[in-house]
Scaffold this active site. Structure first.
Site, mmCIF file in Angstrom:
data_model
loop_
_atom_site.group_PDB
_atom_site.id
_atom_site.type_symbol
_atom_site.label_atom_id
_atom_site.label_comp_id
_atom_site.label_asym_id
_atom_site.label_seq_id
_atom_site.Cartn_x
_atom_site.Cartn_y
_atom_site.Cartn_z
ATOM 1 N N LYS A 169 0.864 -1.180 0.000
ATOM 2 C CA LYS A 169 0.000 0.000 0.000
ATOM 3 C C LYS A 169 0.900 1.229 0.000
ATOM 4 C CE LYS A 169 -1.516 3.003 2.674
ATOM 5 N NZ LYS A 169 -1.618 4.182 1.753
ATOM 6 N N GLU A 244 10.017 2.047 10.586
ATOM 7 C CA GLU A 244 11.024 3.103 10.438
ATOM 8 C C GLU A 244 10.250 4.411 10.497
ATOM 9 O OE1 GLU A 244 12.698 6.109 9.170
ATOM 10 O OE2 GLU A 244 12.754 5.185 7.183
ATOM 11 N N CYS A 278 13.295 11.964 7.127
ATOM 12 C CA CYS A 278 13.292 11.566 8.537
ATOM 13 C C CYS A 278 14.679 11.627 9.151
ATOM 14 C CB CYS A 278 12.692 10.169 8.689
ATOM 15 S SG CYS A 278 13.425 8.945 7.591
ATOM 16 N N GLU A 378 8.967 16.836 15.008
ATOM 17 C CA GLU A 378 9.397 16.701 13.618
ATOM 18 C C GLU A 378 8.569 17.626 12.733
ATOM 19 O OE1 GLU A 378 10.840 13.053 10.861
ATOM 20 O OE2 GLU A 378 8.823 12.863 11.663
#
Length: 471
Positions: A169, A244, A278, A378
């Site tokens: 997906k 992750e 990231c 973040e």
């Protein structure tokens, strides 16, 4: 304009049961460039059934057979490398520099896993016992929008090396990229049911994958919030998970470093993938005694950062992937100002002449305290926080004072000193004196940056279960 109406199930492009249509928007111009029909739970179940049926035979293949498949995939993707770069620039808004590197990484994933597979021992001895490393089963692969095809290729290559079949997906915002990549996979002649792909929303297709009892493992790259939800859902059927997740990576410049070299490198590094990475080093830790010098160099470096059309060779920062992401980054710039950080470069609004896209100014805050939201959360955009420290011990403490632990960076004239500091940083990957990537080394996060590892032997073992046979 391209209309994508089919998924890929059991070796063929098939009409979906789902009917919802999602518009694909060029982030640099806000122009509609395509649309994709989204799959539903029924489509996901079909894909899982195909993968389950294919697993019975594919799990019994030899390493040599899997290497041949990986070679075919590499060749098929390589043939369309230029197209894959162009569609990534168009749909995602990644800079040409980054997209070229990302697609090269996607192609290299097959070579890297072939090399790993050639030397991997599927049968071992532990004491007097035979240990067989057996494929875990059908793997659900869920990928984000910031390097979609690279993530898919790496995870698929690892699954194939292990003898697993997959249901993918991808992000619905990456449908044009995934369509082209899936055409490559189809041309490679994979066994039916080995690779299946359903475009769809996370709360529909993603949930169906995560909750289905025939999915043995989830490999997810994305936000920590979504990763937590996946982990909770996976518990019900004891799925294996590799997550992750997010990061707020520190970049420590030690007091013996060459500032003229280290600071510009740090500024451009923070803006890797337009800040939508990231592993981006978005917290720059510098000696307090040298803060003014750092500020001057950083401000000059920011002035050299080219924010602009992503297709241009010289562009360093392209648009944010969506209006929603643009607004998110703007909100954090406002938060930084409200928290009392000093705006050194950039700021609110769009760069002049780029009002039609999701462009953000290359922004730097200084005099940032590590407890500020811009230092803890973040942002996923081109926003760098400069944080002063008194001494090496405080630098290490600040670096580790975060819920994340994905990557970290250290610059020093003394490599032994840098290595000593690196050993005390809570992060899954630490780079010394530059930005490096080793596709054979494990990659993953400490703390809330994830579970498990990817790449090389460590990544392959995440897709395998050890079976002890006592004779």
């Amino acid at each position: 304009m391209q209309s994508i109406t089919k998924g890929y199930i059991n070796g063929a492009f098939v009409t979906l049961n789902g009917t919802q249509v999602f518009d694909l928007i060029n982030p640099a111009s806000h122009q509609k460039i395509g649309e994709v029909t989204l799959g539903d739970e029924t489509d996901t179940q079909r894909a899982i059934a195909a993968a389950k049926a294919a697993f019975q035979s594919f799990s019994q293949t030899s390493a040599a057979e899997r290497i041949e498949l990986l070679k075919n995939l590499r060749d098929a993707v390589s043939k369309r490398e230029k197209e894959l770069v162009e569609v990534m620039i168009l749909e995602y808004g990644g800079t040409r520099q980054f997209c070229r590197m990302s697609i090269q990484n996607a192609i290299a994933a097959f070579d890297n896993m072939m090399e790993t597979l050639r030397h991997f021992e599927f049968q071992r001895k532990a004491g007097d016992t035979l240990v067989q490393m057996t494929p875990v089963g059908v793997v659900g692969i869920i990928t984000p929008w910031n390097a979609s095809n690279s993530f898919i290729c790496n995870k698929l290559a690892t699954a194939i090396a292990a003898g697993c079949t997959v249901v993918v997906k991808p992000s619905e915002m990456s449908a044009l990229q995934t369509q082209l990549l899936t055409e490559c996979f189809h041309e490679a002649g994979l066994p039916k049911g080995l690779y299946n792909m359903v475009n769809g929303l996370g709360n529909v297709v993603g949930n169906a994958i995560t909750n289905h009892p025939d999915i043995a493992k989830i490999s997810f790259t994305g936000s920590t919030v979504t990763g937590k939800q996946i982990a909770k859902s996976a518990v019900d059927t004891i799925k294996r998970v590799t997550l992750e997740l997010g990061g707020k990576s520190p970049n420590i410049i030690l007091d013996d470093a060459d500032l003229e070299q280290a600071v510009p490198q740090a500024v451009f590094g923070a803006y890797m993938n337009s800040g939508q990475a990231c592993i981006a080093p978005t917290r720059l830790l510098v000696p307090k005694a040298k803060l003014e010098a750092v500020n001057q160099i950083a401000k000059a470096a920011a002035a050299q950062v080219v924010v602009g059309e992503p297709g241009n060779e010289t562009t360093n920062v392209g648009p944010m992937v969506s209006e929603k992401q643009f607004e998110r980054v703007q909100s954090y710039i406002r938060i930084g100002l409200d928290e009392g950080a000093t705006l050194l470069a950039g700021g609110m609004g769009k760069p002049e002449g780029l009002e039609n896209g999701n462009f953000v100014k290359a922004t730097i805050f200084t005099n940032v305290r590590n407890n500020m939201r811009i230092a803890q959360e973040e942002i996923f955009g081109p926003v760098l926080s400069i944080i002063p420290y008194e001494n090496e011990e405080e630098a290490i403490a600040i670096a580790n004072d975060t819920t994340y632990g994905l990557a970290a960076y250290i610059t020093s004239a003394d490599s032994n000193r840098a290595l000593r500091v690196a050993s005390r940083i809570d992060a899954g990957r630490v780079c010394i004196n530059g930005f490096k990537h080793d596709p054979m080394a494990p990659f993953g996060g400490f703390k809330q940056s994830g579970l498990g590892r990817e790449y090389g032997v460590y990544g392959l073992e995440e897709y395998l279960e050890p079976k002890s046979i006592l004779i």
